[in-house]
Design an enzyme around this catalytic site. Structure first.
Site, PDB file in Angstrom:
ATOM      1  N   ASP A  36     -29.442 -69.414  29.164  1.00  0.00           N
ATOM      2  CA  ASP A  36     -30.065 -69.823  28.086  1.00  0.00           C
ATOM      3  C   ASP A  36     -31.621 -69.074  27.954  1.00  0.00           C
ATOM      4  O   ASP A  36     -32.045 -69.316  26.936  1.00  0.00           O
ATOM      5  CB  ASP A  36     -30.226 -71.443  27.851  1.00  0.00           C
ATOM      6  CG  ASP A  36     -28.723 -72.014  27.575  1.00  0.00           C
ATOM      7  OD1 ASP A  36     -27.781 -71.167  27.447  1.00  0.00           O
ATOM      8  OD2 ASP A  36     -28.711 -73.039  27.208  1.00  0.00           O
ATOM      9  N   ASP A 280     -44.715 -46.987 -16.003  1.00  0.00           N
ATOM     10  CA  ASP A 280     -43.841 -46.432 -15.025  1.00  0.00           C
ATOM     11  C   ASP A 280     -42.910 -47.255 -14.317  1.00  0.00           C
ATOM     12  O   ASP A 280     -41.807 -46.904 -13.830  1.00  0.00           O
ATOM     13  CB  ASP A 280     -45.015 -45.962 -13.863  1.00  0.00           C
ATOM     14  CG  ASP A 280     -44.159 -45.393 -12.478  1.00  0.00           C
ATOM     15  OD1 ASP A 280     -43.913 -44.263 -12.903  1.00  0.00           O
ATOM     16  OD2 ASP A 280     -43.976 -46.092 -11.571  1.00  0.00           O
ATOM     17  N   GLY A 415     -38.327 -43.676 -11.418  1.00  0.00           N
ATOM     18  CA  GLY A 415     -37.965 -43.813 -12.901  1.00  0.00           C
ATOM     19  C   GLY A 415     -37.583 -42.246 -13.155  1.00  0.00           C
ATOM     20  O   GLY A 415     -36.560 -42.046 -13.665  1.00  0.00           O
ATOM     21  N   LEU A 416     -38.465 -41.338 -12.791  1.00  0.00           N
ATOM     22  CA  LEU A 416     -38.216 -40.189 -13.442  1.00  0.00           C
ATOM     23  C   LEU A 416     -36.734 -39.183 -12.708  1.00  0.00           C
ATOM     24  O   LEU A 416     -36.035 -38.577 -13.133  1.00  0.00           O
ATOM     25  CB  LEU A 416     -39.626 -39.131 -13.482  1.00  0.00           C
ATOM     26  CG  LEU A 416     -40.316 -39.416 -14.683  1.00  0.00           C
ATOM     27  CD1 LEU A 416     -41.618 -38.402 -14.334  1.00  0.00           C
ATOM     28  CD2 LEU A 416     -39.592 -38.908 -15.900  1.00  0.00           C
TER      29      LEU A 416
END
Lengths: 517, 421
Positions: A36, A280, A415-416
């Protein structure tokens, strides 16, 4: 019996260890067999703790059973008290010792030790880690806060305690710093932070505060309820994760403290809302997010994802059964049925069905997402060494909202880049299977064996009612991988509801028009 | 706790036997490598949430999305007797095998709680074996009350011994102990060159295709912790070849030489076959001397590999041994390594971790080999450490890995010297 491959939570004594390791001067004598002690490495390796957790294990073996396991406990307790001289001694049993019924609490009470004894009864076969942490914290406070004597308060500012942070908590270290700064900006004195960094003497000073701030209800709620009931200290309900929730938190604590909330409402560092409104970020609109974690983080992240990033919540769940009701209600508000499960296979199946574009989850979901090739951010325990970054990285407060904006958007295609992929999908260097360029090749489909989202969509027998014509199949493969699964699913759903048995090129574009956002 | 210091012979000054907190894994941990080694085997631990959590933590970063091991977590209903544990186990095994039809051997692995409640897994294994066609169900205990870390592999391999097919054209040589596949392949090539064709490895890569043995088969241990497996093989009439463990250039060559001696292969043949890899290993080790020679090393008990490793560190790397701790000392199995240890060292068996830490702090060795729970705290005290688990999870046996093994000791020292922060 329950079949488990991976588990979200450890046993309750590990929760107790998280509290013991967070406190400065207590020791925990755990009646436990050899092996343990593995739990030590959670602290020393995952959190990179520079000291061992303050735990002594009795290490009984088969040959001790039935004879002198109680003696072993007594001897180890005495040795630990002498060697470590703690201000308070926690005693308890792990799962195996619980079966022996040696009664560590009773043995400790009669051992004649000078420090307060805090016996822990943590039923290992019913309860789990967070429950164990909550119960331990409650027992520590109940024992030490009632007994202690408080120094007179010289500072006349309104004051509060900050409750819940522990060792091995997801970003607890930095959340505490962030929230303490925020409270101080409001003119509120932080009396005691507990358990993280508190001494037994600090716990005794808890009653001196005017109210309590509960950061992690899974761990601190029983203690906060106790302090409310016994001392009349109110406690906060708002969890300051996300920009809006932080503002609401400021209003809530200001009301409790009787101070003006204004200094905490519009801080200069609160950049996340502006970033979200920036053009953006338009590409983030409606990104399908699947969220799973402990209840506190899952609930908060669902709200952040939906209303601070403009994502669509397509799945929400938790492994914290104690908070199932709250998570069910929140999921319903997003039009979803909550997943309340501690079986990661069930969560994996739910993620496959939801076909999200991003997964916000635990280390477990990170693995699922990796397998399914879906971007993922870790937002909750269970934790991994990477969830303890060197840099300041809270997820609470205004800085926390900034951190979350970055954490939730960086795994996604920018994004782009996404537009270019759609436009020039047959560029040989620019294939539909391309991964976000800023993530390098690390996440590229590693081997032919790795499933792509398209593959798992195909493996869904339910939506295979219509078959694909070759031409349509070729066309759908030109769609970048991160939206392909959705396109395929929508098209098949469209075909099914319109009684179309063979999906042609036209069906594909009809479905696209039909589901156009 | 109590400690006993016994004078011993064999050139060792003292053996310290201690009893107290042990900072070691239990036998369940062996599943982490055994499930990778045996590709058609599945390990089902019948235990508690702690067992599941241990396996998850010991497997470190949860590297395998769907591993070939799982835990049947005992719940309150099972303890209260409301649920028939056997019926529950049958249900879980059925569920598991439905998901993994590729599984040919299923190990039911006992744990501390299953041992304490006296769940009879051997009967369950027989029952399931009879009722599920095409799957062999075996059982062993990896419980912490009975096994320490690598003893789990011993218990697992011991269950495979009675199932080894016996035939007159069985293997001439049986190599016992899980080795990395690359090491196994290197050894096979060397055996072939020596003219030993019929070689079996236990465990085999496919548990359903075990090596066959015969009355003529000789066996050799590739790992030092296999006492029970060795006992059962001896009981089955197989003779053990005694040798150093195949660690380092010398250790590996002595291992092959002992095999050749037992199989009547001329020493010149061994010399010839091992010459090139031996030279390669030896010159690679010589380069490591600059980093390691004269450096003191302290071993906390972990895998029972400590004594063979200490022999390698002292004799092949020129390191200075301080205390060498081992969870158990099986004298007969590591006699050759023991005999080659230098004098003037402390050998300790068992553990009281607090006292041992006191001794380690007093000695302040240049390098401390210890478990993951101790390493960072000791580093924070200014000691340089090597995680012992890496010595179990890394291919270290054989000529070609000798320098890798030395590198495991050298890297922490080199790193410490390089960092200026």
């Amino acid at each position: 019996m329950q079949l488990a491959l991976w588990t979200y939570e450890g046993p309750p004594h590990v929760g107790a260890m998280r509290v013991a390791a967070a406190l400065r001067d207590v020791h925990y004598v755990l009646h436990a067999p050899q092996g343990d002690t593995y739990a030590d490495l959670l602290f020393t390796m995952i959190e990179r703790s520079d000291r061992r957790p303050p735990v002594t294990y009795t290490t009984f073996q088969a040959r001790d059973l039935g004879s002198d396991t109680a003696d072993l406990f007594r001897a180890q307790l005495r040795d630990a008290a002498e060697r470590f001289r703690p201000a308070a001694m926690l005693v308890g049993a792990s799962c195996t010792a619980e079966l022996l019924q040696d009664d560590p609490g009773g043995l400790a009470r009669t051992a004649g030790l000078s420090m307060p004894i805090i016996p822990l009864e943590l039923p290992s076969y019913q309860r789990k880690e967070n429950w164990g942490a909550a119960e331990t914290f409650y027992q520590v406070v109940r024992t030490l806060a009632a007994a202690g004597e408080m120094p007179p308060a010289l500072d006349t500012r309104p004051s509060c305690n900050v409750l819940g942070p522990t060792a091995l908590g997801f970003r607890h270290r930095d959340d505490v710093t962030e929230i303490t700064r925020l409270l101080e900006r409001l003119g509120i004195r932080v009396n005691v932070v507990a358990p993280l960094g508190a001494s037994a003497a600090d716990i005794a000073c808890l009653p001196a505060a005017d109210f309590n701030v509960v950061l992690y209800p899974e761990i601190a709620r029983p203690t906060a309820l106790f302090l409310e009931r016994s001392l009349g200290q109110p406690y906060t309900r708002t969890i300051p994760i996300g920009h809006q929730a932080t503002r609401e938190f400021v209003i809530e604590v200001a009301a409790l403290a009787g101070v003006d909330p204004a200094p905490g409402l519009n801080p200069a560092e609160g950049r996340a809302p502006w970033y979200a409104r920036s053009v953006d970020a338009n590409y983030l609109t409606g990104k399908r997010a699947f969220i799973f974690g402990d209840a506190t983080h899952a609930l908060a992240l669902a709200r952040v994802a939906a209303s601070e990033l403009g994502f669509e919540v397509v799945g929400l769940g938790t492994y914290t059964r104690e908070f199932a009701r709250e998570v069910r209600a929140a999921a319903a508000s997003y039009g979803q049925e909550a997943i309340i499960a501690d079986d990661y296979l069930e969560v994996e199946a739910a993620i496959e069905r939801a076909a999200p574009e991003i997964v916000l989850g635990t280390q477990m979901e990170r693995h699922i997402a990796k397998k399914l090739n879906i971007p993922c951010a870790v937002i909750s325990a269970p934790v991994h060494v990477q969830d303890f970054p060197t840099r300041y990285s809270p997820i609470m407060g205004y800085e926390g909202a900034n951190v979350l904006f970055d954490t939730l958007t960086h795994p996604l295609m920018m994004g782009l880049e996404e537009h270019l992929l759609h436009m020039f999908r047959e560029d040989f260097e620019f294939s539909g299977d391309a991964v976000p360029s800023h993530l390098g090749t690390a996440n590229a489909p590693a081997s032919p064996a790795a499933q792509s989202p398209a593959d798992f969509a195909e493996s869904e027998p339910v939506i295979m009612a219509a078959s694909w014509a070759d031409e349509a199949e070729r066309e759908v493969r030109k769609i970048p991988f991160f939206v392909r699964a959705k396109a395929r699913r929508n098209t098949e759903k469209y075909a099914e509801t319109h009684g179309i048995s063979v999906i042609t090129l036209d069906t594909l574009y009809e479905a696209k028009a039909y589901y156009a956002r | 706790m109590n400690a006993a210091v016994l004078p011993v012979s064999e050139g060792l000054d003292t053996i310290l036997r201690e009893r107290g907190q042990r900072e070691v894994f239990c036998g369940l941990t062996g599943i982490v490598w055994l499930h990778r080694k045996m590709q058609d085997a599945f390990f089902l631990v019948v235990g508690s949430r702690t067992c599941a959590h241990l396996l998850q933590s010991a497997a470190g970063v949860m590297i395998f999305a769907e591993p070939r091991f799982a835990t049947a977590i005992i719940g309150e209903r099972d303890l209260a007797g409301l649920a028939d544990a056997n019926a529950e186990l049958d249900r879980i095994v059925a569920e598991l095998l439905a998901r993994r039809p590729d599984i040919r051997v299923l190990f039911l692995v006992g744990s501390c709680p299953s041992e304490v409640i006296k769940l009879d897994l051997s009967r369950a294994a027989r029952r399931l074996s009879d009722s599920i066609p095409g799957v062999r169900v075996l059982n062993y205990s990896g419980s912490g009350i009975e096994t320490t870390f690598t003893e789990g592999e011993d218990a697992c391999l011991a269950t495979l011994v009675p199932g080894l097919p016996v035939s007159t054209d069985g293997a001439d040589l049986l190599v016992v102990g899980a080795l990395a596949d690359t090491v196994e392949d290197q050894f096979r090539r060397l055996f072939a060159a020596m003219g030993v064709v019929r070689v079996g490895f236990l465990p085999a890569r496919r548990a359903a295709e075990p090596p066959s043995i015969g009355p003529h088969t000789r066996f050799i241990l590739a790992q030092p912790f296999l006492a029970e497996t060795a006992r059962l093989l001896a009981k089955a009439g197989l003779k053990r070849i005694s040798a150093t463990m195949p660690l380092g250039a010398e250790g590996t060559r002595a291992w092959f030489t002992a095999i050749a001696g037992a199989l009547d292969i001329p020493p010149s043949r061994v010399q010839e076959v091992t010459e090139i890899p031996y030279r390669r290993a030896e010159s690679a080790l010589r380069r490591m001397h600059a980093h390691l020679s004269g450096k003191s090393i302290f071993f906390f008990p972990d895998s029972q590999l400590e004594i063979p490793l200490a022999r390698f560190a002292a004799n092949e790397l020129g390191m200075r041994l301080t205390e060498v701790g081992t969870p158990y000392l099986h004298r007969a199995l590591i006699a050759e390594d023991l005999a080659r240890l230098p004098t003037g060292i402390t050998l300790s068996e068992g553990q009281d971790v607090e006292r041992q830490l006191d001794r380690c702090r007093a000695i302040r060795p240049d390098l401390t080999v210890c478990g993951l729970g101790l390493a960072n705290p000791l580093e924070a005290e200014g000691l340089t450490t090597k995680w012992s688990i890496e010595l179990v999870f890394t291919p270290i046996q054989g000529f070609e890995q000798a320098a890798d093994l030395a590198e495991l000791f050298a890297r922490p020292l080199r790193r410490r010297a390089r960092l200026t922060v």
